[in-house]
Every structure is written in structure tokens, then in C-alpha cells.
Design a protein around this motif. Structure first.
Motif, PDB file in Angstrom:
ATOM      1  N   GLY A 250       0.990  -1.016  -0.132  1.00  0.00           N
ATOM      2  CA  GLY A 250       0.118   0.070   0.148  1.00  0.00           C
ATOM      3  C   GLY A 250       0.884   0.989  -0.311  1.00  0.00           C
ATOM      4  N   GLY A 251       1.920   1.566  -0.063  1.00  0.00           N
ATOM      5  CA  GLY A 251       2.686   2.224  -0.047  1.00  0.00           C
ATOM      6  C   GLY A 251       4.286   2.148   1.066  1.00  0.00           C
ATOM      7  N   LEU A 252       3.777   4.195   1.032  1.00  0.00           N
ATOM      8  CA  LEU A 252       4.935   3.745   2.797  1.00  0.00           C
ATOM      9  C   LEU A 252       3.870   3.285   3.822  1.00  0.00           C
ATOM     10  CD1 LEU A 252       5.728   7.874   2.705  1.00  0.00           C
ATOM     11  CD2 LEU A 252       7.240   6.003   3.070  1.00  0.00           C
ATOM     12  N   GLN A 253       4.445   3.442   5.235  1.00  0.00           N
ATOM     13  CA  GLN A 253       4.425   2.779   5.556  1.00  0.00           C
ATOM     14  C   GLN A 253       4.518   3.402   7.350  1.00  0.00           C
ATOM     15  OE1 GLN A 253       6.295  -0.719   8.064  1.00  0.00           O
ATOM     16  NE2 GLN A 253       6.241  -1.648   5.233  1.00  0.00           N
ATOM     17  N   LEU A 254       3.055   4.161   6.945  1.00  0.00           N
ATOM     18  CA  LEU A 254       2.670   5.127   8.380  1.00  0.00           C
ATOM     19  C   LEU A 254       3.369   5.359   9.654  1.00  0.00           C
ATOM     20  CD1 LEU A 254      -0.405   6.478   6.809  1.00  0.00           C
ATOM     21  CD2 LEU A 254       1.494   6.505   5.749  1.00  0.00           C
ATOM     22  N   ASP A 255       3.193   3.921  10.076  1.00  0.00           N
ATOM     23  CA  ASP A 255       3.764   3.674  11.642  1.00  0.00           C
ATOM     24  C   ASP A 255       5.302   4.041  11.567  1.00  0.00           C
ATOM     25  OD1 ASP A 255       4.217   1.304  10.121  1.00  0.00           O
ATOM     26  OD2 ASP A 255       3.847   0.321  11.841  1.00  0.00           O
ATOM     27  N   ARG A 256       6.045   3.640  10.477  1.00  0.00           N
ATOM     28  CA  ARG A 256       7.260   3.959  10.342  1.00  0.00           C
ATOM     29  C   ARG A 256       7.220   5.787   9.936  1.00  0.00           C
ATOM     30  NH1 ARG A 256       9.918  -1.802   9.733  1.00  0.00           N
ATOM     31  NH2 ARG A 256      11.606  -0.007  10.300  1.00  0.00           N
TER      32      ARG A 256
ATOM     33  N   GLY B 207       6.717   1.061  -8.598  1.00  0.00           N
ATOM     34  CA  GLY B 207       5.838   0.980  -9.214  1.00  0.00           C
ATOM     35  C   GLY B 207       4.481   1.335  -8.634  1.00  0.00           C
ATOM     36  N   LEU B 208       4.079   1.243  -7.786  1.00  0.00           N
ATOM     37  CA  LEU B 208       2.953   0.787  -7.043  1.00  0.00           C
ATOM     38  C   LEU B 208       2.719   2.199  -5.949  1.00  0.00           C
ATOM     39  CD1 LEU B 208       4.755  -1.315  -3.699  1.00  0.00           C
ATOM     40  CD2 LEU B 208       3.069  -1.816  -5.542  1.00  0.00           C
ATOM     41  N   VAL B 209       1.409   1.726  -5.871  1.00  0.00           N
ATOM     42  CA  VAL B 209       0.316   3.992  -5.558  1.00  0.00           C
ATOM     43  C   VAL B 209       0.596   4.072  -4.224  1.00  0.00           C
ATOM     44  CG1 VAL B 209      -1.536   4.404  -6.138  1.00  0.00           C
ATOM     45  CG2 VAL B 209      -0.583   3.809  -7.904  1.00  0.00           C
ATOM     46  N   LEU B 210       0.117   4.617  -3.317  1.00  0.00           N
ATOM     47  CA  LEU B 210      -0.454   4.761  -1.934  1.00  0.00           C
ATOM     48  C   LEU B 210      -1.704   4.271  -1.934  1.00  0.00           C
ATOM     49  CD1 LEU B 210       0.912   5.925   0.872  1.00  0.00           C
ATOM     50  CD2 LEU B 210       0.301   8.231   0.111  1.00  0.00           C
ATOM     51  N   ALA B 211      -1.543   3.892  -1.375  1.00  0.00           N
ATOM     52  CA  ALA B 211      -3.274   3.433  -0.935  1.00  0.00           C
ATOM     53  C   ALA B 211      -3.997   4.884  -0.652  1.00  0.00           C
ATOM     54  CB  ALA B 211      -3.389   2.145   0.210  1.00  0.00           C
TER      55      ALA B 211
ATOM     56  N   PRO C 144      -5.071   7.947  -8.403  1.00  0.00           N
ATOM     57  CA  PRO C 144      -5.424   8.912  -7.709  1.00  0.00           C
ATOM     58  C   PRO C 144      -5.002  10.125  -7.715  1.00  0.00           C
ATOM     59  CG  PRO C 144      -4.004   7.145  -6.275  1.00  0.00           C
ATOM     60  CD  PRO C 144      -3.244   6.932  -8.650  1.00  0.00           C
ATOM     61  N   ARG C 145      -5.935  11.314  -6.700  1.00  0.00           N
ATOM     62  CA  ARG C 145      -5.869  12.490  -6.586  1.00  0.00           C
ATOM     63  C   ARG C 145      -3.951  12.445  -6.102  1.00  0.00           C
ATOM     64  NH1 ARG C 145      -9.036  15.649  -3.639  1.00  0.00           N
ATOM     65  NH2 ARG C 145      -9.430  13.719  -2.670  1.00  0.00           N
TER      66      ARG C 145
ATOM     67  N   ARG D  47       2.567  -6.072  -9.115  1.00  0.00           N
ATOM     68  CA  ARG D  47       2.253  -5.705 -10.526  1.00  0.00           C
ATOM     69  C   ARG D  47       1.256  -4.531 -10.999  1.00  0.00           C
ATOM     70  NH1 ARG D  47       2.527 -11.111  -8.756  1.00  0.00           N
ATOM     71  NH2 ARG D  47       2.443 -12.105 -10.504  1.00  0.00           N
ATOM     72  N   PRO D  48       2.098  -3.334 -11.599  1.00  0.00           N
ATOM     73  CA  PRO D  48       2.055  -2.229 -11.405  1.00  0.00           C
ATOM     74  C   PRO D  48       0.886  -1.828 -11.984  1.00  0.00           C
ATOM     75  CG  PRO D  48       4.528  -2.606 -11.727  1.00  0.00           C
ATOM     76  CD  PRO D  48       4.176  -3.377 -11.199  1.00  0.00           C
ATOM     77  N   GLN D  49      -0.278  -0.986 -12.163  1.00  0.00           N
ATOM     78  CA  GLN D  49      -1.155  -0.124 -13.149  1.00  0.00           C
ATOM     79  C   GLN D  49      -1.143   0.644 -14.093  1.00  0.00           C
ATOM     80  OE1 GLN D  49      -5.094  -1.282 -12.954  1.00  0.00           O
ATOM     81  NE2 GLN D  49      -4.311  -2.051 -10.600  1.00  0.00           N
ATOM     82  N   GLY D  50       0.542   0.660 -13.652  1.00  0.00           N
ATOM     83  CA  GLY D  50       1.407   2.759 -14.704  1.00  0.00           C
ATOM     84  C   GLY D  50       2.332   2.644 -14.373  1.00  0.00           C
TER      85      GLY D  50
END
Ligand SMILES: Cc1ncc(COP(=O)(O)O)c(C=O)c1O
Length: 517
Positions: free
Chosen positions: A259-265, A289-293, A327-328, A430-433
Motif C-alpha cells: 500500500g506504499g509508505l508504511q505510516l507507522d514507520r 510501480g506501487l501507488v499509495l493506498a 489517484p489524486r 504488478r503495477p497499473q502504471g
């Protein structure tokens, strides 16, 4: 085969051990003490004799091989190469592609020693970086590397026409210096474009720069002082975090998951470091290639608000979405003026025009224009005129449609080829972009070792350590799918698959739930 190479190394020397070993072997060959065809002792034996890690000897032999001093075959050993007829063969080697960039000649001639005078900056002395900075891939390799579009697809003919028209209609005025903030119509066009993505911005807040790389550099000059902390994604963009390190920043990597950057970290790192900046690529991140959730965007901004951390959002390939709505941007949710948005034409058109842009909070527009002016006075006015006309004619959108289609197919081909060629224990995103995907190798494999073997067979990829600001990452590699044709992508993945197979004694199948990051 010889039993021993009888080499000596100096552990007090600042020269890396693997380079010392390579130097010593090279010297023995040049002096005729090691004849063509002689088989060198195994890397294990040399490592034992010298009391160094085997990987150090493997690196030394790789340097020698890339320089044409030895040859090797998988499972056969390493042999002194017959250099008769190798053009320009000499102790320092030649700086042609596929061979090491020669050492600083001062090391050999006793000339002026620049090494201690280099400003503090990114790591250049670890084994990995010494190797990386000195070696280039052979020119004809299949390049599953770089975050660069396929030059074969650049709309050069259309640009030629647009350039001609600019020169015909604007004449010499297009060849003058421009305003440091950029050509106003292009800034306006960009502001309109961003509005379509939910980013409401006054054209006065858009600054044109020489590629987003310059945008990052200018921002670092504006905000960072030596010793400041910067947070980046890990894995992340090499020339981003190395640039911050070159400005004297302490760079800390924040781990990612699907889901992208780990927010707790992120939260913990903000508390620990009080960073001056978070640099992030929430859409089609490089290298994964990931997107931030979607449900992390708001909380990410809240964490940065709580700790008073500005965000540099790199939008470099956000327009390259294949079959999903991207995403925006974070900037679209930012009502506090905390997010600086960075963009580029390099990934959707041509990097050679060197045009990118920064969307700044109003308070930074003046200071940033001043720094831009001090740095290079202005970006090329001719290039900006041409880009403006190109975009307003709809040529960018037409081109985007085409490359999205081509890239989507290439991504599909890569995913299928990986499925066929990679053994159990390998995982990939498995990126979508975007332009790249991220592979986790089966347990026990090292991407740099695989790279040496792959380059010999005509494949180049990006080894994992390139994307880790403070070391590590050897169990990963990045593959780029936008630069090569479908056929060459298939060939490249076959090479990768066979290299992995040949190292299979060290591969153990892992449970399918093993994370890919
Ligand atoms: C993530 C990312 N940001 C920025 C850049 C800089 O590109 P440019 O300076 O051509 O805009 C690159 C180039 O590879 C990149 O991968």
C-alpha cells in the motif's frame, strides 16, 4: 590451475580491497607472470588465502573480466585472457562501454590527489558504489534499466514542425533569455492541466525548471542545510536521495509495503529525526510501480502536519496509467500549503528538452525564482515555446494515448514472461502504471552477482542496492518495461530466468505468502 595467486593487500589503504586485488592480478598479468589461458585459483581459495569475504574476490574478478583481463564461464572457473589484439589494452583499461571507467590517473601517476578534496556527499566508497560508478553495461545489452521512455517512440517529427513554427513566428525573441519563473503561457497551460487532476493552482505558483531533477536540486538549496534530515521511500529514487546526500542531508529510508509508505514507520521517523522534508512518489513509485493506498493519503498528510514536515511530491510518471484512474495527487488534498508538487515532461515526451515544473506554496515563489536565476538565469525559452505549442495543439495528449497503449502491452508481456521464467521463491509487483516493476529474488541470491552474469549474456537491469540510501537491498532488482520492444523484453527475461536457474543451488522455494518488499 594455480594453487595460489600470492597476492598482498594493504588493509590500511583507503583503496577498496576488491580494487587492490584486481590491481594486483592485473599487474601480474601485465608483467607476464600470469600467462594467457592460465586458470586462476577459485574465488573461495583466494578469499581464504587473503582472509577476505568471497564476495570481495568475486567483485575483483568481475572488474578484471569487464576490463578484458580474464574470462570466465559459469562452473568452469576464471582464466587469464589473451589480450593480444585488444585495442588500447593497458593497465588502466579503456573507458568504452562494457568496461570500467578508468581509475583516477593520479592513482597510477602520482598526480594531484582529488579524492580527499571531494565534498562530503553520497557514498562513493562502498564496494557497491565503487563498482557501480566505474562500470557501464555493454552497449548492445537489452536495457531493462533506467526510468526512460523508448526514444524510438519520441514524436521527433512533430517537434521539428513545432520548433520550425516557433522560429518562423517568434523569430529571434524565442532565442532570448526568458523570465526565471518560466514562459508564462506554458505555466498557465500547466496550471489548467493540474486543475483537471484536482490541483487548483494559480499559474504564478508554477515554476519551470530544467527537468524535475533541477527542481529537486533547487528545493534542496532552498530548504536544506548540512546535517538536516530528509525522509525518503525505501526502496526509492536513487538520484533523489543521492542528491539530498550531496547537499549534506542525512537521508533515512521509510519502508514500503503493497500500500506504499508504511505510516507507522513514517510517524516514528518524524518523531525521531524532526526531518526538514519528506520526499515521496505516491503514484507509480520508482522503483516499485506501487501507488499509495487511497486510505493512507489523508493520514500521511496528518502525520506531516503533526510534525510540521513539508512534503515534496514527485509526480514524474503519474500520467502513465494503464487501465486505471490514477489517484489524486497529495497536493490536491493539501489545504495547508505543505505539499510541493514536482513534475516533468521527460517521462511522457522527451527528456532531452529538459523541461519540468514545480508547484510551490506562494511563500516560496519569490525565494525560489531567485535561486533559479542564480543557478542558470532561466530555462531555454525556445524549448518552452515549443513545448507550449506542442501541448496546446493536443500533440501531447495524442502521444500520451499512444505510449500508454504501447507501455500497457509491454508491461503485460513482462508480467507473462516473468511468470514463465522465474522460479518459485521470486516475487514481483504488478503495477497499473509507470515504467518499472520490482522483483524480490529467491532466498540466497544477490542481484549484483546476477547482474554480472546477465550483462555477459546481453541483459542489463538495475540491482536492488541502487535504491537503498544506506545500504542493503541486494535481494531485489528493478526491471523497466517501457524502453525495449516486446521481443527484447521476452529475450531479456529468459536471460534473467536462466541466470537465476544456474544459481539454483542457492535457491530455496519460499512460502507463497512471502512479501515482495
Ligand atoms: C522518480 C524520478 N523523479 C525525477 C526524475 C528526473 O527526471 P527529469 O529531470 O528528466 O525530469 C527521474 C528520472 O529518472 C525519476 O525517476
Amino acid at each position: 590451475m594455480m594453487d595460489s595467486l600470492e597476492l598482498e593487500i594493504d588493509r590500511s589503504s583507503s583503496r577498496a580491497l576488491y580494487l587492490q586485488i584486481a590491481d594486483a592480478v592485473r599487474e601480474r598479468i601485465s608483467r607476464g607472470q600470469l600467462h594467457p589461458g592460465v586458470k586462476l585459483p577459485s574465488t573461495r581459495a583466494v578469499a581464504r588465502q587473503l582472509g577476505v569475504h568471497r564476495r570481495t574476490v568475486i567483485q575483483a574478478f568481475n572488474v578484471l573480466e569487464l576490463d578484458g583481463w580474464v574470462t570466465s564461464g559459469v562452473g568452469q572457473g576464471t582464466f587469464v585472457h589473451d589480450r593480444a589484439g585488444i585495442e588500447g589494452a593497458g593497465p588502466a583499461g579503456a573507458a568504452t562501454s562494457g568496461q570500467p571507467v578508468p581509475d583516477d590517473p593520479s592513482a597510477h601517476t602520482g598526480g594531484f590527489d582529488w579524492e580527499p578534496r571531494l565534498a562530503h556527499g553520497p557514498d562513493r566508497s562502498s564496494d557497491f558504489w565503487r563498482f557501480w560508478l566505474r562500470n557501464r553495461p555493454p552497449e548492445d545489452c537489452i536495457r531493462l534499466t533506467g526510468a526512460t521512455a523508448d526514444p524510438e517512440l519520441f514524436p521527433a517529427g512533430e517537434l521539428r514542425e513545432v520548433m520550425g513554427e516557433v522560429l518562423r513566428t517568434q523569430g529571434a525573441s524565442a532565442l532570448d533569455y526568458g523570465p526565471p519563473e518560466g514562459y508564462p503561457p506554458l505555466r498557465e497551460w500547466l496550471a489548467g492541466r493540474l486543475e483537471d487532476r484536482g490541483v487548483r493552482v494559480d499559474p504564478a505558483q508554477v515554476l519551470i525548471v530544467n527537468g524535475s531533477q533541477q527542481g529537486m536540486d533547487l528545493l534542496a538549496r532552498l530548504l536544506l542545510e548540512p546535517g538536516d534530515d530528509v525522509l525518503v521511500e525505501e526502496p526509492g529514487y536513487t538520484n533523489g536521495f543521492r542528491l539530498f546526500q550531496a547537499h549534506g542531508a542525512q537521508v533515512t529510508g521509510i519502508p514500503m509495503d503493497a500500500g506504499g509508505l508504511q505510516l507507522d514507520r513514517l510517524d516514528a521517523a518524524c518523531r525521531q529525526h524532526s526531518p526538514k522534508l519528506l520526499y515521496t512518489m505516491p503514484i507509480f513509485q520508482n522503483p516499485t510501480g506501487l501507488v499509495l493506498a487511497e486510505d493512507r493519503a489523508g493520514p500521511l498528510l496528518e502525520i506531516c502536519a503533526r510534525h510540521q514536515v513539508p512534503v515534496l511530491e514527485d509526480h514524474f510518471d503519474a500520467d502513465l496509467a494503464y487501465g486505471c484512474e490514477p489517484p489524486r495527487p497529495l497536493r490536491a488534498r493539501d489545504d495547508a500549503g505543505r505539499v510541493i508538487l514536482l513534475g516533468t515532461f521527460s517521462k511522457i515526451l522527451f527528456p532531452g528538452l529538459r523541461l519540468g515544473w514545480l508547484v510551490l506554496p506562494r511563500a516560496l515563489v519569490g525565494p525560489m525564482s531567485e535561486i533559479k536565476q542564480m543557478t542558470d538565469l532561466s530555462s531555454s525559452l525556445l524549448a518552452q515555446h515549443a513545448m507550449d505549442l506542442f501541448c496546446r495543439r493536443g500533440l501531447l495528449d495524442r502521444h500520451l494515448e499512444r505510449i500508454r497503449q504501447v507501455n500497457r502491452t509491454r508491461l503485460q508481456v513482462l508480467l507473462e514472461a516473468l511468470e514463465e521464467a522465474l522460479p518459485p521463491g521470486a516475487f514481483w509487483t504488478r503495477p497499473q502504471g509507470g515504467m518499472t516493476l520490482w522483483v524480490r529474488l529467491p532466498e540466497g541470491l544477490d542481484s549484483l552477482e546476477l547482474l554480472h552474469q546477465s550483462r555477459r549474456r546481453g541483459l542489463d537491469f538495475s540491482p536492488g542496492p541502487l535504491f537503498f540510501p544506506n545500504g542493503g537491498g541486494s535481494e531485489f532488482l528493478r526491471l523497466t518495461y517501457v524502453r525495449e520492444t516486446e521481443e527484447r523484453i521476452r529475450q531479456g527475461v529468459k536471460i534473467l530466468g536462466s541466470v537465476i536457474e544456474e544459481n539454483a543451488d542457492r535457491v530455496s522455494a519460499e512460502p507463497a505468502a512471502r512479501p515482495f518488499l
